[in-house]
Each structure stands twice: as structure tokens, then as C-alpha cells.
Scaffold this motif. Sequence first.
Motif, short mmCIF file in Angstrom:
data_model
loop_
_atom_site.label_atom_id
_atom_site.label_comp_id
_atom_site.label_asym_id
_atom_site.label_seq_id
_atom_site.Cartn_x
_atom_site.Cartn_y
_atom_site.Cartn_z
N VAL A 33 -16.64 76.18 12.73
CA VAL A 33 -18.08 75.85 12.80
C VAL A 33 -18.69 76.30 14.12
CG1 VAL A 33 -18.26 73.96 11.15
CG2 VAL A 33 -17.53 73.47 13.47
N GLN A 34 -17.88 76.55 15.12
CA GLN A 34 -18.42 77.00 16.42
C GLN A 34 -18.66 78.52 16.45
OE1 GLN A 34 -18.73 73.43 17.34
NE2 GLN A 34 -19.41 74.94 18.82
N PHE A 35 -18.15 79.24 15.46
CA PHE A 35 -18.31 80.70 15.50
C PHE A 35 -19.81 81.03 15.43
CE2 PHE A 35 -14.00 81.64 13.19
CZ PHE A 35 -13.34 80.89 14.15
N HIS A 36 -20.20 82.13 16.08
CA HIS A 36 -21.62 82.51 16.09
C HIS A 36 -21.74 84.04 16.06
CE1 HIS A 36 -21.14 83.69 20.26
NE2 HIS A 36 -20.38 82.61 20.38
N ILE B 54 -17.24 92.85 11.33
CA ILE B 54 -17.26 91.52 11.96
C ILE B 54 -18.60 90.82 11.75
CG2 ILE B 54 -17.35 90.42 14.26
CD1 ILE B 54 -14.52 91.02 13.22
N GLU B 55 -18.55 89.55 11.35
CA GLU B 55 -19.78 88.78 11.15
C GLU B 55 -20.05 87.82 12.31
OE1 GLU B 55 -21.28 87.36 7.19
OE2 GLU B 55 -20.30 85.54 7.90
N ARG B 56 -18.99 87.20 12.78
CA ARG B 56 -19.18 86.20 13.83
C ARG B 56 -17.84 85.95 14.52
NH1 ARG B 56 -19.24 80.31 11.09
NH2 ARG B 56 -17.41 80.61 9.80
N GLY B 57 -17.89 85.21 15.59
CA GLY B 57 -16.65 84.91 16.30
C GLY B 57 -16.92 83.96 17.44
N LEU C 95 -16.89 68.66 18.74
CA LEU C 95 -17.12 67.62 17.73
C LEU C 95 -17.88 66.45 18.35
CD1 LEU C 95 -16.42 66.85 14.77
CD2 LEU C 95 -14.47 65.62 15.68
N ARG C 96 -17.47 66.11 19.56
CA ARG C 96 -18.14 65.04 20.29
C ARG C 96 -19.64 65.34 20.38
NH1 ARG C 96 -15.86 61.19 23.93
NH2 ARG C 96 -13.73 61.79 23.45
N GLU C 97 -19.95 66.62 20.68
CA GLU C 97 -21.35 67.00 20.84
C GLU C 97 -22.11 67.03 19.51
OE1 GLU C 97 -20.36 69.70 24.80
OE2 GLU C 97 -20.97 70.73 22.97
N ARG C 98 -21.36 67.24 18.43
CA ARG C 98 -22.02 67.36 17.12
C ARG C 98 -22.04 66.07 16.35
NH1 ARG C 98 -21.47 72.92 15.09
NH2 ARG C 98 -22.10 72.09 13.10
N ARG C 99 -21.37 65.07 16.87
CA ARG C 99 -21.05 63.89 16.08
C ARG C 99 -22.22 63.34 15.27
NH1 ARG C 99 -16.53 60.46 19.26
NH2 ARG C 99 -14.85 61.55 18.22
N GLN C 100 -23.41 63.39 15.86
CA GLN C 100 -24.57 62.79 15.18
C GLN C 100 -25.12 63.70 14.07
OE1 GLN C 100 -24.79 59.87 16.17
NE2 GLN C 100 -23.71 60.13 18.11
N SER C 101 -24.65 64.95 14.01
CA SER C 101 -25.36 65.89 13.12
C SER C 101 -24.76 65.93 11.71
CB SER C 101 -25.38 67.27 13.76
OG SER C 101 -24.11 67.83 13.74
N ASP C 102 -24.91 67.08 11.02
CA ASP C 102 -24.60 67.19 9.58
C ASP C 102 -23.15 66.86 9.23
OD1 ASP C 102 -27.05 68.29 9.74
OD2 ASP C 102 -26.32 70.36 9.68
#
Length: 462
Positions: A30-33, A360-363, A448-455
Motif C-alpha cells: 500500500v505504500q508503493f507510489h 513499471i507502474e509503481r514502487g 500503519l501507525r500513520e494510516r490507522r484512522q483511514s480506509d
Amino acid sequence: MTAPAPVIGIDLLRRYDRPGPRYTSYPTAVQFHDGFDEPSYRAHLAAASLSREPLSLYLHLPFCEQRCSFCGCMVIITRKREVAATYLRYLLREIAMLREALGSRRRIVQYHWGGGTPTYLAPAQMATLHEAVIAAFDLDPDAEAGVEVDPRVTTAEQLDLLRGMGFNRLSLGVQDFAPDVQQAVNRVQSVASTRALFDHARALGFQSINIDLIYGLPRQTPSSFAATVDTVVAMRPDRIALYSYAHVPWIRGNQKAIPPADLPSPELKLELFVDAMHRFLDAGYVQIGMDHFALPTDTLAQAAATGLLHRNFMGYTTRPAPDLIGAGVSAIGEVAGAFAQNVKKLSTYYAAIDAGRFPIERGYVLDADDRLRRDVIAGLMCRFRVDRADIERRHGIDFETYFREEIAELDGMPAADGLVTRDADGITVTPAGRLLVRNLAMIFDRHLRERRQSDPVFSRTI
Ligand SMILES: C[S@@+](CC[C@H](N)C(=O)[O-])C[C@H]1O[C@@H](n2cnc3c(N)ncnc32)[C@H](O)[C@@H]1O
Ligand code: SF4
């Protein structure tokens, strides 16, 4: 052998059942961009070409004849064989591009065909693909060479060919043998045909045969799933993957075909898991993490007992290979400190290769904090132990200071849960904690800590 006994109560499992990643990588996908692009990938391949370490090679073969409604994998459903023929031509071109970019770094110690269904390919196509790989790379005679096989479409002739090509590991998809469940997930597969293929694979001398099961599928009942588990135990596969059904219809539209009312309740799902776990342990299997079981004679169980387990996108493995090269649509690789994922659409994949670009799409490029946390999470998941002095030496930090918040969270867990012990030397995961090791890893996951509140990106851990 340090086989974890069934040391965990259903209440404890229930309390720790929450959305979380499987940590086949850290950071997770999920961190790939898309800021990580083709030139970034080329630069990382160039850096990787300078190393002398061996490589892992993963080839993604996405085709299936029909879609199982539970499927969460990246698949392309088609009966038009010419689609696979075109794909194969492009895959061979990507392999040639990789070979060129990697220069003299060619030794492969881990080789895997995943999918989709690799045995969707005709025998001649399988042979062509393998010949291209061994022409481009040096496949180590001792390499772990594995392939995912759907017993419904795989012939004895294909197994003969795979074995002849040097594949020594096989993973058979079963999921559930109960006819009612099979109807509900659009996957009808008889015990007799699965058993016949399994016996043939044994006769051919595949060293390690794995069977995939899923608990939490629609219409599963304790007695029906127990019957599936007992049938599998009677076959005596070397490994069993007992996956928790990941129901993510917001990501995998095909899962919308499964009416929520047909899914087992969270309580029933847990009961299915705990009963299956007991049956595998009673039958002499060793549990690795939560969802893998292996016979004590299997290299995976031996690696777990001796602290030599590793983990990558393919799950637990016994081979350390610092770089994993992924080829084919949606394939993920890890090259010189970066993750890279290919595009998912065939047309985009073809267009990139036609233009001489890697598709390549993301990484994601790991920073120092990611590398540190990855080491800690690998310690928890693979060796069930984090050695404080080792982490401090390799990353130049003071463990207690750097991980103050994480240690407070570990210490805040009820002592009666007994998932970890801590002392001045580090953290040890207890036998009960090994089953919930994903939850322990989550504590050290900064993203994960930073995303905890999200989707709700992840499925539940159990
Ligand atoms: C690529 S598939 C296996 C190979 C082959 N296509 C087959 O189905 O027999 C890999 C495995 O992923 C697991 N799987 C697929 N979708 C899943 C889901 N939504 N939740 C949990 N496991 C899943 C199944 O156990 C499946 O056997
Ligand atoms: S579970 Fe296997 S056969 Fe079924 S759709 Fe997914 S990849 Fe294809």
C-alpha cells in the motif's frame, strides 16, 4: 523441534482479530507510489548488477479459465489461447531486458511461477518459457523451484514436464472439498482428481508439495471443513497453507458475487481455524506463523526450528536472496533496496515493452527507518526473536530510545496474553505470540501507525 503446541484460546484470537497486512514485505504494497518509475527501476537494476549475491526470480502467469468468486489474486480470465501466446512472447522479451540490465549477475537460487494458473499454459509454452529463463540466467542446481498448480486444469503430462525441467516444489490449490462450498465459490474440484494428481506428483519425486486451504468461505460449517482438513491430512502434503479468507469486495469486484449472508460469522470463522489448527498439529505438523503448517521433515519446518526462515512476496522461504526479480503483469520485485511493481493491464504491459521500457507502474525506495523496521519485523516473523544488540549494531540506534512508543505498546498488552517476553537482550515471541505475530509486527509498522484512522485497506488478521 520447537513445534508450537495449540497454546492459544479462542478468546485471545478473537481479541486480536483486526485488519492487518501479511507482511510479505515491509513496507507493504500500500505504500508503493508512481513516483518510483521506469528510470528509477533501471537505476536500481544497475546497482543490483554490481552485487555477486544470488537472485530470486518470480514469473507471474495471470491466466485462468474461469474465476473463483473468492479469488483475490491478479488474474485474467480467458479461454482464448492466443491471448496467452501473445503474453508469453512479451514475457520472454521482458526476461531478455532483465538479463541485459543485470549484466553478469545471473545466478538464481529461488525460482517461482505464480498466478493465476501457470499450468494454463500448454506444455510446449511451458517449455519455451523455461528455456528462455535458463538461457538468460544460471539456475542453481540446488535452486528452490516452485510452481502453483490448479488441479482442475493440470495434467500428468504437465507435471512430468515440470519435474523434468527441474521444478522440485509444487503448490496445489484446493481451498475446500465440500460440494456446497465449491458451488458457492464457483470452483468445483473433486477429491479423486486432486488425489490422483497429488499421487502422480509424489511418484515424480517433487521434494515439497503444498496444499492451499481457505477458511471463512461461504457455507463452510465446522463438520464440512473438518472433513476437508482430514482428507488433506490423509494425503500427507509436506506443507499446508491455511489462509484466512480475505473478503475485500471493494478491491476485488468478483467477490461481490458472494452474498455476505453466506459468509461464516467471525466466531464461526475462528472456530474453523482453531479446529483445523488442532487437526494439523495432532497429525504431526509444525505450525509456522499462523497460517502455515509443515511436516517436521520439510525444509520449512527445519528452517523455522533453526532460525533460518526468510520471508518475501511469495511468503515464508528457506532461501535468503537479497534481490527478487519479478516479471510479468503485476509482478512485484525487490531490487537494490527498492520495491518495484509492474503494470497490471496487458495493453500497458505490451506498450511499455514495445517501447523498450520496463513495464513499471509503481514502487518504493526504502529509507533508513524502513530498513530498520524491516529487520525488526523479519526478526519477529522469521526468528520469533529481536536481538537488541544486533539491531543497534547494524542500524546505529539505541533500541529503547528509538522504539519507546512501540515498547510501551508491547508492555501495555495484558501480561496474561503472554504473546512476548522482554528482557535486556531483546524481544522473544512466545508460542502463543507466533500465531499472532502479524499483530506484533503491526506495532512496529510506522506507516500503519500513520494510516490507522483511514480506509480499511487490509483484511482481518484471522
Ligand atoms: C494463485 S492462487 C493458486 C493457484 C491456482 N490458481 C489455484 O487456484 O489452484 C494462490 C492461492 O491464493 C489463495 N487465495 C486466493 N484468493 C484468496 C482470498 N481472497 N483470501 C485468501 N486466500 C486466497 C488460494 O488459497 C489460492 O490457492
Ligand atoms: S483461485 Fe486460482 S484458479 Fe481461482 S481464479 Fe484465483 S488464481 Fe484462478
